[in-house]
Structures are given as C-alpha cells and as structure tokens.
Enzyme design. Structure first.
Site, short mmCIF file in Angstrom:
data_model
loop_
_atom_site.label_atom_id
_atom_site.label_comp_id
_atom_site.label_asym_id
_atom_site.label_seq_id
_atom_site.Cartn_x
_atom_site.Cartn_y
_atom_site.Cartn_z
N THR A 101 2.27 -1.64 9.12
CA THR A 101 2.60 -2.59 10.19
C THR A 101 2.86 -3.99 9.67
OG1 THR A 101 0.27 -3.19 10.44
CG2 THR A 101 1.09 -1.38 11.83
N HIS A 139 7.34 -30.57 10.30
CA HIS A 139 6.74 -29.30 9.90
C HIS A 139 5.82 -29.46 8.70
CE1 HIS A 139 9.26 -27.42 12.83
NE2 HIS A 139 10.35 -27.90 12.25
N ASP A 158 0.87 -1.18 0.00
CA ASP A 158 0.00 0.00 0.00
C ASP A 158 0.91 1.23 0.00
OD1 ASP A 158 0.91 0.33 2.60
OD2 ASP A 158 -1.08 0.28 3.53
N HIS A 159 0.33 2.42 0.23
CA HIS A 159 1.12 3.66 0.20
C HIS A 159 2.21 3.66 1.27
CE1 HIS A 159 -2.31 4.05 2.85
NE2 HIS A 159 -1.63 4.93 3.56
N HIS A 181 10.21 -23.60 9.22
CA HIS A 181 9.13 -24.29 9.94
C HIS A 181 7.77 -24.14 9.28
CE1 HIS A 181 11.32 -24.47 14.11
NE2 HIS A 181 12.06 -24.92 13.10
N CYS A 209 2.96 -3.28 4.10
CA CYS A 209 2.13 -2.14 4.50
C CYS A 209 2.79 -1.51 5.72
CB CYS A 209 0.67 -2.53 4.72
SG CYS A 209 0.31 -3.49 6.19
N ARG A 236 6.83 0.67 8.40
CA ARG A 236 7.00 1.75 9.39
C ARG A 236 7.76 1.30 10.62
NH1 ARG A 236 0.90 4.09 8.41
NH2 ARG A 236 1.45 5.49 6.70
C1 RB5 Z 1 -2.05 2.76 6.43
O1 RB5 Z 1 -2.06 3.98 7.09
C2 RB5 Z 1 -1.89 1.61 7.43
O2 RB5 Z 1 -3.04 1.46 8.18
C3 RB5 Z 1 -1.54 0.33 6.70
O3 RB5 Z 1 -0.38 0.53 5.97
C4 RB5 Z 1 -1.27 -0.88 7.57
O4 RB5 Z 1 -0.37 -0.60 8.59
C5 RB5 Z 1 -2.46 -1.62 8.01
O5 RB5 Z 1 -2.38 -2.70 8.62
#
Ligand code: RB5
Length: 142
Positions: A66, A132, A8-9, A97, A64, A108
């Site tokens: 997280t 496994h 994603d962004h 595994h 993404c 991030r």
């Molecule tokens: C986007 O702001 C954020 O919510 C997304 O990248 C991700 O972390 C969602 O799980």
C-alpha cells in the site's frame, strides 16, 4: 543523481522494474529486498531512511503493497519527508510543496506504467521554497 531504493516482498517486482527502466537515467543503490519471499517492511525502510536522515544520500524510493507501512516507518526518522504518491499530480506537489526526499509507491495499487510516470515527475520537479520552506522547517520534532 544517485537514488537509493528498497521494498518489501510486495514491492519487489516493481522495484526491479524501476531500476531496469531507469538504468541509464539514474545511478541506483538497491537496498533490498532481493526476492518475493515474505519480509517485514521496517527492516528495509529503516536502513534506507537512516541514509537520508544523516545526509549520506539525498533521495530514495520505498515500495510496499500500500505504501503506508514503509512510508510510516521512514517518517520516524529526522529530516525524512517520505511521500506516498499514486499519480503524477501528487508526485509533483510532494516535491514542489513538501520537498519530499523519499518517494513512496503503493505496488498493489498502481500500474507499472503509472509508477514510471510518477518516478519521472518526482525526480524532475524542484521544491518551490518560499512559504513552503517555512512549513517544511516546522516538520521535524527532534
Ligand atoms: C505485505 O503483505 C503488506 O502488508 C505490506 O506490503 C504493506 O502494504 C504494508 O503497509
């Protein structure tokens, strides 16, 4: 080895850096997103996960902010084993595994340098099979 990759962004910059850094090591198919403009991660996770699920491609990377949203979405698809990895030990174990077929990165919460090490480890580590294998076979519910 061909790797399909999407984000994603929040994962856009890291995705582009990974493709550049490993340009000579792997063949890449970039499935978006193609800018830092805000998008919804399922719109990118589903098409990539479908290609893994139906056997069109063996391995992928999803990114993404997280790693959770994009990984949760991918794991809805049969035969997909998407593993959120933030260090090399977890990346190695996800392959050894769990026979993970999608590497999920938390853009991030990981440095670019660590993300490169995780990619290198994930794609150079073999599944151990044995006990496994039995466990991995029990993951699918449909
Ligand atoms: C986007 O702001 C954020 O919510 C997304 O990248 C991700 O972390 C969602 O799980």
């Amino acid at each position: 080895m061909k790797i399909i990759i999407a984000s994603d962004h929040a994962g856009y910059e890291l995705k582009e850096s990974i493709i550049r850094h490993f340009a000579n090591e792997f063949e890449w198919e970039n499935m978006g997103t193609y800018s830092s403009e805000s998008v919804d991660y399922p719109d990118f996770a589903h098409p990539l996960a479908e290609k893994i699920s139906n056997g069109e491609n063996k391995y992928g990377i999803l990114i993404c902010g997280t790693g959770n949203g994009i990984g949760m979405t991918a794991n809805k698809h049969a035969n997909v084993r998407a593993a959120l990895c933030w260090n090399v030990d977890i990346a190695a174990l996800a392959r050894q595994h769990n026979d993970a077929n999608i590497l999920v990165l938390p853009a991030r919460f990981i440095t670019e340098e660590d993300a490169f090490k995780v990619v290198e480890t994930f794609f150079s580590t073999e599944f151990e099979g044995g006990r496994h294998q039995r466990r991995v076979e029990k993951i699918n519910i449909h």
